[in-house]
Enzyme design. Structure first.
Site: not given
Ligand code: 6PG
Length: 486
Positions: A15, A76, A130, A184, A187-188, A191-192, A289, A454
Site C-alpha cells: 500500500v 520493500v 515517513s 529517519k 525520527h523513529n 516517535e517511540y 515495549r 582507574h
Molecule cells: C513512519 C513510521 C514508519 C513505521 C514505523 C513503525 O515514519 O512512517 O515510523 O516508519 O510505522 O517504522 O515502527 P515499529 O514497528 O518499530 O513501531
C-alpha cells in the site's frame, strides 16, 4: 518513443509503494511499478487507471520502460530483501542510474550498499520516508541521503510529492552516505518516545483520574488545538473514541497490550550509547515495549503483588488534566531535545554535516512526529549555529521550568498508585541531571579508582591522579595520563 517512457519507478507495490506512485502521478509524472505479487500489480493498475500509472510483472519490462537516467525507488521490507532486489536489478541497469531505498534500512547496511553501488556506477540514495500509507498518498516527509547528483536529478519529483508546510516541501538533501536513513532512524526513536509518553498520559488519566475514553478523546482534541498540537495527539483523540460498527465497545479496550517493534527505536538507543549521547526518554520507550511483551510475567506478578491504594486523595478533573498537559509538553520537549542532540553529535562523529534547522523544517509536515513544537525547534536551530541541545535556549528554558511542577505531580500521583511512568520519569530525570552542576559521579570516579586504579581528575588541581585508598595519605600524579581505562 521517449514519450511513452515513465519518469519514476517503484519496486514494491504494497500500500505504501502504490500510494507513493499515485502521488507521483498526481503531479503529472509518469509512474511505473513492479512487484512479485501479481495482486499488488493489478491493484496499482486499477487504482491508477485514469492516470499515467502502470504496473508490470517483470523487472526486465520495468527497467525497459523507464526514462534514463532511471529513477527507481524500492519500498520493500528492510534487511536481506533489499540486497536481493539490488542483486536482481543490477544487471539490468546502466551507469548513472539512480536507486533509492525508501525503507527503514539500518544505516550500516546503507553505508555498505552505497559503497558497493558507487563502485558499480549506480547512484544510491538511502532515503527515509515517513507518514505511513496516508502520508505516502497525500504527501510524506522525505529524508534523502547519499549521492548528491542523484538528489539533484530526483529533486523535482520528490519536492512535488512531499508534504508542504507554508508552501515549503518537507524534503531536503540530508547529507552523504547513510545520513538519510540515520535521520529517519532518529525520527523513529523520537516517535517511540512520544508514543510511550502519550500512552502514560492515557494511563494516568484513566487510572488516577477515572476518566473514560470519550472524555479523554475530548481532552486530546482540545490539546490538539493548543501547544501539544501534532499528529500523534490527533490520532490518539480519534483512537480513544473509536467503536467498532454496531457495538458500544471501544476498540482500544480490547487491544492486547503487547507492543511490537521493527527495530528503529532500538537502533536509536544503540547508536546513542555508542556515541555517548544520552537519550533516556527513547531508551525508556524501547524498554517499555520490551516489558509489554512479557505479558505472562506481568500477569503472574500482578497476582503476587497486591495493588497499591494510597490514602491520599487523587488529583482529579481539571487539576489532573492540566498537570498531564504540562507533563506531556515538558516530556515532548525533552524527547525532541534528545533526538536533536543525538543528530548534532553524530553529525560530527559520522561526518554527516547535518543541517538541523533543515531537518526540523522537513519534520513539520507529512511525518509521524509532525507537531507545532517543530516550528519552535526549527527557529531555535535557525537562530543559533552550532546549537546542540535546545534545553540550553531561553525559550525552551522558560517552557521547561514552567512545566516541571506538572510532570513532577503526575509522576508523584502515578507512583503513589504503582502506575508506571517510565518515559515521563526519564524525561524529568534527564532535565534535572542536565541542569545539575555537581552530580554525585565524583563518588563513581572514586570507586573506580579504589577497585581498579582507574584514576580520577580533581577540582582543585590539574592532572590525572590515583590514590592507594587502603593507605590514603597522598594522591599520586599519574604519568602518562590514562592507561587505566581497562
Ligand atoms: C513512519 C513510521 C514508519 C513505521 C514505523 C513503525 O515514519 O512512517 O515510523 O516508519 O510505522 O517504522 O515502527 P515499529 O514497528 O518499530 O513501531
Amino acid at each position: 518513443m521517449d514519450q511513452q517512457l515513465y519518469d519514476f519507478g517503484m519496486i514494491g507495490l504494497g500500500v505504501m509503494g502504490r500510494n507513493f506512485l499515485l502521488n507521483v502521478a498526481d503531479d503529472g509524472f509518469g509512474a511505473l511499478g513492479t512487484d512479485i505479487d501479481e495482486d499488488s500489480v493489478s491493484a496499482l493498475n486499477s487504482e491508477g487507471k485514469d492516470m499515467r500509472v502502470k504496473g508490470v510483472g517483470t523487472q526486465k519490462e520495468f527497467v525497459s520502460l523507464l526514462s534514463k537516467p532511471r529513477k527507481i525507488m524500492m519500498l520493500v521490507p528492510a534487511g536481506k530483501i533489499v540486497d536481493n532486489v539490488i542483486e536482481g536489478l543490477l544487471p539490468l541497469l546502466d551507469e548513472g542510474d539512480i536507486l533509492i531505498d525508501g525503507g527503514n534500512s539500518h544505516y550500516d547496511d546503507t553505508d555498505r550498499r552505497y559503497a558497493f553501488l558507487k563502485a558499480k556506477g549506480i547512484r544510491f540514495l538511502g532515503t527515509g520516508v515517513s507518514g505511513g500509507a496516508k502520508g505516502a498518498r497525500l504527501g510524506p516527509s522525505i529524508m534523502p541521503g547519499g549521492d548528491r547528483s542523484a538528489w539533484e536529478d530526483v529533486k523535482p519529483i520528490l519536492e512535488t510529492v512531499a508534504a508542504k508546510v507554508n508552501g515549503e516541501p518537507c524534503v531536503t538533501y540530508i547529507g552523504e552516505s547513510s545520513s538519510g536513513h540515520y535521520v529517519k532512524m532518529v525520527h523513529n526513536g523520537i516517535e517511540y518516545g512520544l508514543m510511550q509518553l502519550i500512552a502514560e498520559a492515557y494511563d494516568v488519566l484513566k487510572r488516577v483520574g477515572g476518566m473514560g475514553n470519550d472524555e479523554m478523546s475530548a481532552l486530546f482534541t482540545k490539546w490538539n488545538d493548543g501547544r501539544l498540537n501534532g499528529y500523534l495527539i490527533e490520532i490518539t483523540a480519534a483512537i480513544l473514541k473509536f467503536r467498532e460498527e454496531g457495538t458500544e465497545t471501544h476498540l482500544l479496550d480490547v487491544i492486547l497490550d503487547k507492543a511490537k517493534q521493527k527495530g528503529t527505536g532500538k537502533w536509536t538507543s544503540q547508536s546513542a550509547m555508542d556515541h555517548g549521547v544520552p537519550v533516556p526518554t527513547i531508551d525508556a520507550a524501547v524498554t517499555m515495549r520490551a516489558i509489554s511483551a512479557f505479558k505472562e510475567y506481568r500477569q503472574d506478578n500482578s497476582k503476587l503483588y497486591k495493588p497499591i491504594h494510597p490514602d491520599e486523595v487523587a488529583l482529579k478533573g481539571e487539576g489532573l488534566a492540566d498537570a498531564v498537559e504540562k507533563a506531556l509538553y515538558f516530556s515532548f520537549i525533552t524527547c525532541y531535545a534528545q533526538g536533536m542532540q543525538l543528530l548534532a553529535e553524530t553529525s560530527i562523529d559520522r561526518e554527516y554535516n547535518l543541517d538541523l534547522e533543515g531537518i526540523a523544517r522537513i519534520w513539520r509536515g507529512g511525518c509521524i512526529i509532525r507537531a507545532e513544537l517543530l516550528e519552535k525547534i526549527r527557529e531555535a536551530y535557525g537562530k543559533r549555529e552550532g546549537l546542540k541541545n535546545m534545553m540550553a535556549t531561553k525559550e525552551f528554558r522558560d517552557d521547561l521550568f514552567a512545566c516541571r511542577d506538572g510532570v513532577a505531580e503526575v509522576i508523584h500521583q502515578a507512583t503513589e498508585r504503582g502506575i508506571p511512568t517510565m518515559c515521563m520519569s526519564a524525561s524529568l530525570q534527564y532535565f534535572d541531571a542536565f541542569r545539575t552542576e555537581n552530580l554525585p559521579l565524583n563518588l563513581v570516579q572514586a570507586q573506580r579508582d579504589y577497585f581498579g586504579s582507574h584514576s580520577y581528575e580533581r577540582l582543585d588541581q590539574k592532572g590525572i591522579f590515583h590514590t592507594s585508598w587502603d593507605a590514603p595519605r597522598e594522591a599520586k600524579v599519574m604519568d602518562p595520563p590514562s592507561g587505566a581505562e581497562g
